[in-house]
Write an enzyme that holds these catalytic residues in place. Structure first.
Site, mmCIF file in Angstrom:
data_model
loop_
_atom_site.group_PDB
_atom_site.id
_atom_site.type_symbol
_atom_site.label_atom_id
_atom_site.label_comp_id
_atom_site.label_asym_id
_atom_site.label_seq_id
_atom_site.Cartn_x
_atom_site.Cartn_y
_atom_site.Cartn_z
ATOM 1 N NE ARG A 105 -29.474 31.913 -2.300
ATOM 2 C CZ ARG A 105 -29.152 32.383 -2.869
ATOM 3 N NH1 ARG A 105 -29.699 33.386 -4.150
ATOM 4 N NH2 ARG A 105 -27.842 32.284 -3.217
ATOM 5 C CB CYS A 109 -41.010 21.593 2.705
ATOM 6 S SG CYS A 109 -41.518 19.410 1.389
ATOM 7 C CG ASN A 143 -32.677 32.713 -8.375
ATOM 8 O OD1 ASN A 143 -32.332 33.751 -8.767
ATOM 9 N ND2 ASN A 143 -32.208 32.321 -7.407
ATOM 10 C CD GLU A 144 -28.302 29.703 -9.301
ATOM 11 O OE1 GLU A 144 -29.136 29.424 -7.637
ATOM 12 O OE2 GLU A 144 -28.300 30.187 -10.419
ATOM 13 C CD GLU A 316 -28.279 34.705 -10.849
ATOM 14 O OE1 GLU A 316 -27.388 34.400 -10.041
ATOM 15 O OE2 GLU A 316 -29.441 34.629 -10.389
ATOM 16 C CD1 TRP A 324 -21.097 31.957 -5.259
ATOM 17 C CD2 TRP A 324 -20.589 29.962 -5.834
ATOM 18 N NE1 TRP A 324 -21.334 32.067 -5.991
ATOM 19 C CE2 TRP A 324 -20.745 31.300 -7.146
ATOM 20 C CE3 TRP A 324 -19.854 29.336 -6.136
ATOM 21 C CZ2 TRP A 324 -20.696 31.135 -8.160
ATOM 22 C CZ3 TRP A 324 -19.790 27.927 -7.361
ATOM 23 C CH2 TRP A 324 -19.900 28.957 -8.238
ATOM 24 C CD GLN A 365 -19.772 41.084 4.208
ATOM 25 O OE1 GLN A 365 -18.771 41.538 4.132
ATOM 26 N NE2 GLN A 365 -21.420 40.822 4.629
ATOM 27 C CG MET A 366 -16.009 38.546 0.994
ATOM 28 S SD MET A 366 -15.754 40.117 1.252
ATOM 29 C CE MET A 366 -13.978 39.579 0.735
ATOM 30 C CG HIS A 367 -21.214 37.489 -6.032
ATOM 31 N ND1 HIS A 367 -21.381 38.088 -7.132
ATOM 32 C CD2 HIS A 367 -21.205 36.387 -6.545
ATOM 33 C CE1 HIS A 367 -21.456 37.385 -8.430
ATOM 34 N NE2 HIS A 367 -21.538 36.332 -7.769
HETATM 35 C C1 GAL Z 1 -26.687 32.433 -7.403
HETATM 36 C C2 GAL Z 1 -28.340 32.720 -7.452
HETATM 37 C C3 GAL Z 1 -27.775 34.638 -7.111
HETATM 38 C C4 GAL Z 1 -26.345 34.898 -6.698
HETATM 39 C C5 GAL Z 1 -25.662 34.256 -7.261
HETATM 40 C C6 GAL Z 1 -23.885 34.652 -6.613
HETATM 41 O O1 GAL Z 1 -26.860 31.059 -7.229
HETATM 42 O O2 GAL Z 1 -28.798 32.673 -8.130
HETATM 43 O O3 GAL Z 1 -28.913 34.919 -6.750
HETATM 44 O O4 GAL Z 1 -26.561 34.419 -5.618
HETATM 45 O O5 GAL Z 1 -25.835 32.939 -7.263
HETATM 46 O O6 GAL Z 1 -22.743 33.973 -7.675
#
Ligand code: GAL
Length: 677
Positions: A105, A109, A143-144, A316, A324, A365-367
């Site tokens: 994602r 630019c 988003n972000e 979030e 991550w 998938q691991m989140h």
């Molecule tokens: C954020 C993002 C989400 C998801 C999340 C996972 O940075 O906006 O879409 O990827 O992290 O922690």
């Protein structure tokens, strides 16, 4: 304004038969809002101009029928593959010139005007269809911004845009050569279209060149966001326009983006961020590995309250392990509730967990989610329920749950943060760490803090204003500091550059009306030790040698006699980067304790005032009994014994009726067993 719990949901990932049950379970858990849509472009428009909105119509209807309010996002952070056929040159390029390819994602630019038009087209289509839907109460744009280092791009579109931007800013190439100092190393240009992006130079490019590029980049993010905001605003009257910013993201000026929106929000991943971006040593990371840094969330709550001009959310929130960070532990039981309540204590309107159900496929998938992939509750869900109960108690005691004005104002200025990144002058130094360490020191004093941009109107009424590391005196910054009526702490590198990154002719801090001092020269120091401070602590990283006029007093110095904290009337100057003990000593001089202050609390405890309430949080892994510090209090949530991850809330009315803090003896300005003032 009522406070709400929310969750991020991806109806496109689940069979439609699941949606009604999901919605029912959300409501049953105390959730009132649901954010959807931010990555759904390929399902909304699988082929160019072939729109498939019926599934979203149905999803919105199901969620709204269950009583949920909907936050609908524009899906522009994840354009589908066919977009590259239409705009092959829309990809961002990284600093080495490599395209940031399709397959995750944020590959666009910001300078690419063709893609910007596509984003606006999609925002318009969504706005026309759902703008007046009674269930849709807010719109998240994109988003972000900047996530995965995507604010800056070195594409052909960026080079073209930068040249125009420079021509507009400087008018005449001779003017640019002059203020950038391009006589140095024979860097003079003849025409604007000879100027390249600063990433290609053999060794460091001119810092003025980099700073201009950072300003340009930020302006592209602002323009991208504004283009969508302008199309949505008339289509969805009365709805909140919002974006979800990140923790420690300095790629663009958030305050300027925020002007085009109604509210700000940010994405809080306390454990992930502790591991991958909080400035802290290993001992600290180890102690807080399952709680998150005790100040990092609060700093960003205060920052985004300022970006949203008072209105802000957490869009979030981490519900369990993420995928991550270098290490991804589970939160200590209770932490997800604590993080949510802390956000409300700082004035959040909505706290939204990421995400409803853990998807068993794809990159995340691991989140964790609030539900496991098998549909059973994950540990976070029970804490959402508890938070919903807490909110009812809080709402009874303080119906509008509005946060109070802070005691102290801390200035944050993005161009200054860029300048620090461009010219750190010492390995690993940056402006964010300086501000964050100051913020931590203020929190150790149990003070409530407002973060303030330099474009604010007034700083009157604060007990103290801190303007540390503020590189350039813009007109706005000078005017704003002129509105203060209490002590002001300026400090290292403040006023140290012109807007075009040169040393000012009068030498820093270049504010003779306030301080008759000049920084004669600066030194950056190895991390293994700077000079000790008389009175405790040390200087680390940075020290300035000051020449001062006769009316300037030295309040703190090194043991070798070099001035570190100087004062002239209300204006103070910090001439070095102190460690934590040193920062405490500095603040005790600049902000003397006063009756009514809470005392400094045990190491893991944090507080924030919220209307008539005081919210107390235990970020530590052990229980803490607070009576020795706080005395007897009217606890409405929790009690004076806070377990690990515990939250206590007490009413401050009794204290203010008697005019003093019960833990402070009437004859003393000192308080509490750990009082170090
Ligand atoms: C954020 C993002 C989400 C998801 C999340 C996972 O940075 O906006 O879409 O990827 O992290 O922690």
């Amino acid at each position: 304004m009522p406070r709400t719990l929310a969750v991020c949901y991806y109806p496109e990932k689940w069979p439609q038969t699941l949606w009604p049950e999901d919605a029912r379970r959300m409501v049953e858990a105390g959730i009132g809002r649901v954010r959807i849509g931010e990555f759904a472009w390929a399902r909304l428009e699988p082929e160019p101009e072939h729109l498939v909105f019926d599934w979203l119509d149905r999803a919105i209807a199901v969620l709204a029928d269950a009583g949920l309010e909907i936050v609908l996002s524009t899906p522009t952070a994840a354009p589908p593959i066919w977009m590259l056929d239409r705009h092959p040159d829309m990809l961002a390029l990284d600093e080495t010139g490599r395209p940031r390819g399709f397959g995750s994602r944020r590959h666009y630019c910001f300078s690419h005007l063709g893609y910007r038009a596509e984003a606006v087209r999609m925002a318009r289509l969504l706005g026309e269809r759902y703008g007046m839907h009674p269930g849709v109460v807010a719109w998240q744009i994109d988003n972000e911004y900047g996530c995965h280092q995507t604010a800056m791009s070195y594409s052909a579109a960026a080079r073209e845009g930068f040249r125009h931007w420079l021509a507009e800013r400087y008018g005449d190439i001779r003017q640019l050569n002059e203020v950038w100092g391009n006589v140095f190393w024979s860097m003079e240009y003849r025409r604007f279209n000879e100027i390249d992006l600063p990433n290609g130079a053999v060794t460091e490019a001119n810092p003025a060149h980099w700073l201009a590029f950072r300003h340009y980049t930020s302006d592209q993010v602002v323009a991208f966001n504004r283009a969508q905001a302008e199309v949505l605003r008339p289509l969805c009257p009365g709805r909140t326009l919002i974006h979800n910013y990140m923790g420690l993201e300095t790629g663009f000026d958030h305050f300027t983006v925020g002007v085009d929106l109604d509210a700000a929000s940010w994405d809080a991943y306390p454990l992930g961020m502790l591991e991958d971006r909080v400035p802290a040593d290993t001992t600290h990371r180890h102690r807080y590995r399952r709680q998150g840094d005790p100040d990092f969330q609060a700093f960003h709550h205060d920052l985004y309250r300022a970006v949203g001009r008072g209105r802000w959310w957490v869009m979030e929130l981490q519900p369990g392990p993420v995928n991550w960070a270098p290490y991804n532990p589970a939160p200590l039981p209770g932490m997800t509730r604590l993080w949510a309540l802390e956000a409300f204590a700082h004035g959040a309107e909505t706290v939204c967990w990421f995400r409803w159900r853990q998807a068993p496929f794809g990159q995340e998938q691991m989140h964790a989610g609030l539900l496991r992939p098998d549909d059973r509750p994950a540990p976070g869900l029970a804490e959402v329920r508890l938070t919903a109960d807490d909110l009812k108690v809080l709402a009874r005691m303080a119906p509008d749950l509005a946060t109070v004005r802070g005691d102290v104002a801390l200035l944050v200025d993005y161009p200054s943060l860029w300048a620090w990144e461009i010219q750190p002058q010492g390995a690993g130094f940056n402006g964010f760490t300086l501000l964050f360490e100051a913020y931590r020191a203020l929190r150790r004093r149990s003070l409530s803090i407002d973060i303030v941009p330099t474009a604010s109107d007034s700083l009157a009424g604060y007990r103290c204003v801190l303007a540390l590391g503020l590189y350039t005196w813009t007109d706005a910054a000078r005017r704003l500091l002129g509105t203060t009526d209490g002590p002001v702490l300026l400090g290292l590198r403040t006023g140290s550059k012109t807007p075009d990154f040169a040393i000012p002719s009068r030498l820093p801090p270049d504010c003779p009306d306030w301080l008759d001092i000049a920084v004669a020269f600066v030194e950056s120091l190895r991390p293994d030790g700077g000079p000790a401070l008389a009175g405790g602590g040390r200087i680390e990283r940075w020290i300035e040698t000051i020449e001062a006029g006769p009316q300037v007093e030295t309040l703190l110095q090194t043991t070798e006699g070099a001035p570190v904290l100087l004062r002239q009337d209300r204006f103070h100057y910090l001439a070095g980067w102190p460690d934590a003990t040193g920062f405490d000593g500095v603040l005790n001089q600049v902000i003397p304790p006063q009756p009514g202050d809470l005392p400094p609390l045990p190491t893991d405890i944090r507080t924030r005032r919220l209307g008539p309430l005081h919210v107390v949080l235990n970020y530590g892994p052990e229980s803490v009994a607070l009576t020795p510090w706080l005395g007897p209090r009217d606890w409405i949530i929790g009690s004076q014994i806070l377990p690990p991850a515990g939250v206590g809330v007490f009413l401050t009315r009794r204290a203010s009726r008697t005019g003093r803090n019960p833990s402070v003896p009437a004859t003393s300005t000192h308080a509490g067993p750990r009082q170090t003032l």
